[in-house]
Enzyme design. Structure first.
Site, PDB file in Angstrom:
ATOM      1  N   GLN A   1       0.844  -1.180   0.000  1.00  0.00           N
ATOM      2  CA  GLN A   1       0.000   0.000   0.000  1.00  0.00           C
ATOM      3  C   GLN A   1       0.889   1.244   0.000  1.00  0.00           C
ATOM      4  O   GLN A   1       2.100   1.158   0.196  1.00  0.00           O
ATOM      5  CB  GLN A   1      -0.895  -0.004   1.244  1.00  0.00           C
ATOM      6  CG  GLN A   1      -0.115  -0.031   2.546  1.00  0.00           C
ATOM      7  CD  GLN A   1      -0.933  -0.474   3.728  1.00  0.00           C
ATOM      8  OE1 GLN A   1      -2.154  -0.397   3.723  1.00  0.00           O
ATOM      9  NE2 GLN A   1      -0.279  -0.937   4.783  1.00  0.00           N
TER      10      GLN A   1
ATOM     11  N   ASP B   1       1.368  -0.367  13.604  1.00  0.00           N
ATOM     12  CA  ASP B   1       1.875   0.928  14.078  1.00  0.00           C
ATOM     13  C   ASP B   1       2.369   0.862  15.512  1.00  0.00           C
ATOM     14  O   ASP B   1       2.994   1.811  16.002  1.00  0.00           O
ATOM     15  CB  ASP B   1       0.807   2.004  13.930  1.00  0.00           C
ATOM     16  CG  ASP B   1      -0.535   1.587  14.536  1.00  0.00           C
ATOM     17  OD1 ASP B   1      -0.546   0.947  15.605  1.00  0.00           O
ATOM     18  OD2 ASP B   1      -1.580   1.899  13.932  1.00  0.00           O
TER      19      ASP B   1
ATOM     20  N   ASP C   1      -0.281 -12.321   6.166  1.00  0.00           N
ATOM     21  CA  ASP C   1      -1.707 -12.058   6.084  1.00  0.00           C
ATOM     22  C   ASP C   1      -2.366 -12.684   7.316  1.00  0.00           C
ATOM     23  O   ASP C   1      -2.138 -13.861   7.623  1.00  0.00           O
ATOM     24  CB  ASP C   1      -2.273 -12.667   4.805  1.00  0.00           C
ATOM     25  CG  ASP C   1      -3.768 -12.526   4.704  1.00  0.00           C
ATOM     26  OD1 ASP C   1      -4.225 -11.472   4.248  1.00  0.00           O
ATOM     27  OD2 ASP C   1      -4.481 -13.475   5.096  1.00  0.00           O
ATOM     28  N   ALA C   2      -3.182 -11.931   8.018  1.00  0.00           N
ATOM     29  CA  ALA C   2      -3.754 -12.409   9.280  1.00  0.00           C
ATOM     30  C   ALA C   2      -4.600 -13.657   9.076  1.00  0.00           C
ATOM     31  O   ALA C   2      -4.567 -14.584   9.897  1.00  0.00           O
ATOM     32  CB  ALA C   2      -4.584 -11.294   9.921  1.00  0.00           C
TER      33      ALA C   2
ATOM     34  N   ASP D   1      -7.160  -5.286  15.251  1.00  0.00           N
ATOM     35  CA  ASP D   1      -6.989  -3.851  14.963  1.00  0.00           C
ATOM     36  C   ASP D   1      -6.820  -3.683  13.458  1.00  0.00           C
ATOM     37  O   ASP D   1      -5.726  -3.405  12.958  1.00  0.00           O
ATOM     38  CB  ASP D   1      -5.774  -3.324  15.719  1.00  0.00           C
ATOM     39  CG  ASP D   1      -5.601  -1.816  15.568  1.00  0.00           C
ATOM     40  OD1 ASP D   1      -6.564  -1.148  15.142  1.00  0.00           O
ATOM     41  OD2 ASP D   1      -4.497  -1.322  15.858  1.00  0.00           O
TER      42      ASP D   1
ATOM     43  N   GLU E   1       1.185  -8.520  11.143  1.00  0.00           N
ATOM     44  CA  GLU E   1       0.985  -7.350  10.277  1.00  0.00           C
ATOM     45  C   GLU E   1       1.368  -7.715   8.853  1.00  0.00           C
ATOM     46  O   GLU E   1       2.419  -8.310   8.616  1.00  0.00           O
ATOM     47  CB  GLU E   1       1.832  -6.180  10.772  1.00  0.00           C
ATOM     48  CG  GLU E   1       1.954  -5.004   9.817  1.00  0.00           C
ATOM     49  CD  GLU E   1       0.623  -4.342   9.507  1.00  0.00           C
ATOM     50  OE1 GLU E   1       0.361  -4.090   8.308  1.00  0.00           O
ATOM     51  OE2 GLU E   1      -0.138  -4.076  10.457  1.00  0.00           O
TER      52      GLU E   1
ATOM     53  N   HIS F   1      -7.362   3.595  20.842  1.00  0.00           N
ATOM     54  CA  HIS F   1      -6.603   2.433  21.285  1.00  0.00           C
ATOM     55  C   HIS F   1      -6.911   2.069  22.734  1.00  0.00           C
ATOM     56  O   HIS F   1      -6.886   0.867  23.085  1.00  0.00           O
ATOM     57  CB  HIS F   1      -5.101   2.680  21.082  1.00  0.00           C
ATOM     58  CG  HIS F   1      -4.700   2.659  19.640  1.00  0.00           C
ATOM     59  ND1 HIS F   1      -4.493   3.817  18.918  1.00  0.00           N
ATOM     60  CD2 HIS F   1      -4.508   1.631  18.771  1.00  0.00           C
ATOM     61  CE1 HIS F   1      -4.178   3.499  17.666  1.00  0.00           C
ATOM     62  NE2 HIS F   1      -4.179   2.189  17.557  1.00  0.00           N
TER      63      HIS F   1
END
Length: 582
Positions: free
Chosen positions: A269, A336, A390-391, A416, A356, A313
């Site tokens: 991305q 992040d 990839d989750a 998240d 992530e 958060h």
């Protein structure tokens, strides 16, 4: 119309008949091979233009399914129009093909830059997307009849054999173009430069075929006209390549403002960071000013704002840490490091695993001075392990290890992730995804999900809640005010700012006694779903640290508001029937 025999007598080539054998500078067999090679190149370029439009429209507008459908349907329709229009050019096939390729190289090569300009300076790109899809489709459609005429003039063969050869080269070229776009052009050159280089290849291929192989079919005037047109197209494309970087900076300035200091295409991305600190952000990143609070954008969508990220958060993490052990924690997304920051505030936490997809986000979370200051260097903590994956795939691999080999369960799983309304994330909000996550939950473990805006996109929010319940988990929905209008927009960029038809106003369902009742009309909310095998305890854990902007009273008010507004009876979203685009 000039008679071909008369033209031959005076030495000036006139327009040949459709089936007049071409006078080539090479043997017919080699000439036919060169025509098929040009078919191959043009097909590859055409598919790159198509994929470029889909990719850029998905980034600029959102909802890849819709954008791909628009581009493909318009282009296929336009190709039919182009094929019909090309019938008039068959008597001048060489000239017509040269003009078509020059036009296609210019339109296709500059399409990405034009779409980005429309988005950056005019705020929308849908009409430009349709216009370029139509123009490129017409030009691609005009290629086939003209190439069919040219290949028959090289060496006559039955129509079926000629069609088979032509389409074989076309389809193989499309395969190469389709693979080159994601694996070569996009990571190596980026969207803008990749499209411009594709246009240059397209122009050269067309010019070689017409100005060299079929040059004896052209009059002197036609040769010079096509030579000049191709030279102009190549000059414009070269100028575009030279100006691509300044153009991107100017467009980014128009979109994000003067505080944009980090911009990197990670391969997954586009990551843009504004504000925060002006210190270096690592090799290969653009650095600019430091005005304003830090904001992190992923593919143009706001994901982190330092002004209010702590409220998001805290509301995401701390209710899930209550009601049971929290020694082992799994974070899906959250590269992040901000959710991890909140988790590590509990002394009882022994290990945190972060899954992530984008290594670029993890790298920024570890190295960017502004972001590391915000996440308090959480990813450097020895209790934290990061996994780039990839989750969905990671959960599946962990859950299918076989009898006696299942991974150790987690006390808390924090999802998240961006909104379900973003097509690329739909599978991460599916029944299958939550079923895999539930397999990794400890007996008394808790799962918390960021479920999107509960007011502006209420149907999407309650579909997430229904999908979590469908895997046998009991749920507690709740919300918190303070979500920026641009935060993780749904299928298009306006979805997060305009209430969906039939949804209640943002201040509906609040009693005067609720703390949320003091929020002004139009307040936007983050929506969450807390889940467990049995109805989870709700609130804050006894060992919860002091919170900067969240109270137990506000959490309970958000739970009461969502309980009153529950939408029952919504079907679960699955991989085979995603329901977030309904």
């Amino acid at each position: 119309m000039i008679d071909p025999s008369e033209s031959a007598r005076v030495g000036a080539p006139g327009p040949p008949d459709d089936m007049t054998p071409a006078r080539l500078p090479v043997p017919a067999g080699l000439g036919r091979l060169l025509v098929l090679a040009v078919v191959f190149v043009c097909a590859a370029c055409g598919l790159v233009y198509e994929l470029e439009l889909v990719a850029l429209a998905t980034y600029l507008v959102g909802d890849s399914v819709t954008q791909a459908s628009v581009v493909l349907s318009v282009m296929v329709f336009a190709m039919g129009i182009g094929a019909l229009l090309a019938k008039r050019l068959r008597c001048r096939a060489a000239v017509g093909f040269g003009a078509v390729e020059a036009g296609l190289a210019l339109v296709g090569g500059t399409s990405a830059m034009a779409l980005y300009a429309c988005f950056a300076w005019f705020g929308q790109s849908r009409s430009a997307l349709v216009g370029f899809s139509l123009a490129i489709g017409i030009l691609i459609g005009a290629e086939v009849p003209l190439l069919m005429t040219l290949i028959q003039r090289v060496r006559r063969q039955d129509a079926g054999g000629a069609v088979a050869d032509l389409f074989a080269a076309d389809y193989v070229g499309a395969l190469v173009g389709g693979l080159a776009f994601p694996f070569l052009l996009l990571p190596g050159f980026g969207q803008l430069t990749g499209a411009l280089l594709t246009g240059a290849v397209n122009a050269v291929a067309g010019a070689v075929l017409v100005l060299w192989l079929f040059r004896r079919d052209l009059s002197a005037r036609a040769r010079w006209a096509l030579f000049g047109a191709n030279a102009l197209v190549l000059a414009l494309l070269a100028a575009g390549v030279v100006l691509a970087t300044p153009f991107e900076r100017a467009a980014r300035l128009a979109v994000y403002g003067s505080s944009a200091r980090v911009a990197v295409q990670t391969g997954v991305q586009e990551v843009v960071m504004t504000g925060g600190t002006g210190a270096g952000a690592g090799a290969g990143h653009e650095r600019k000013g430091s005005g304003g609070p830090l904001a992190l954008y992923l593919d143009g969508r706001l994901r982190v704002s330092a002004e209010n990220e702590f409220r998001y958060h805290e509301a995401l993490v701390h209710p899930a840490m209550a009601g049971g052990p929290h020694g082992r924690v799994l974070v899906l997304g959250g590269g992040d490091g901000l959710a991890v920051r909140e988790i590590l505030r509990y002394r009882a936490v022994r290990s945190v695993t972060v899954v992530e997809l984008d290594p670029g986000v993890l790298r920024l979370a570890r190295t960017d001075p502004g972001l590391t200051r915000l996440n308090r260097h959480s990813l450097a903590d020895p209790r934290v392990r990061t996994v780039t994956a990839d989750a969905f795939d990671w959960l599946r691999q962990r859950g299918v290890r076989g009898p006696g080999r299942r991974a150790a369960p987690y006390d808390v799983i924090v999802s998240d992730l961006p909104d379900a309304g973003i097509t690329a994330c739909t599978k991460l909000y599916s029944q299958e995804f939550y079923g895999l996550a539930a397999q990794l939950l400890a007996r008394d473990g808790r799962l918390v999900v960021h479920a999107g805006p509960p007011i502006e996109r209420a149907r999407m929010y309650w579909t997430v809640e229904s999908t979590v319940r469908s895997v046998g988990l009991a749920t507690v929905p709740y919300r918190l005010s303070g979500r920026p209008a641009a935060f993780s927009g749904g299928p298009d960029r306006s979805a997060g700012t305009v209430p969906a038809e039939g949804d209640p106003p943002a201040d509906a369902g609040r009693s005067p006694r609720d703390p949320a009742a003091a929020a002004p009309p139009g307040t936007r909310y983050w929506g969450f779903v807390l889940a467990a095998r049995h109805r989870p305890a709700f609130g804050l854990a006894p060992d919860a640290p002091p919170l900067a902007g969240l109270s137990a009273e506000e959490l309970w008010a958000g739970r009461r508001a969502e309980t009153r507004e529950r939408r029952a009876g919504l079907p679960a979203s699955t991989l085979m029937h995603p329901r977030y685009q309904d």
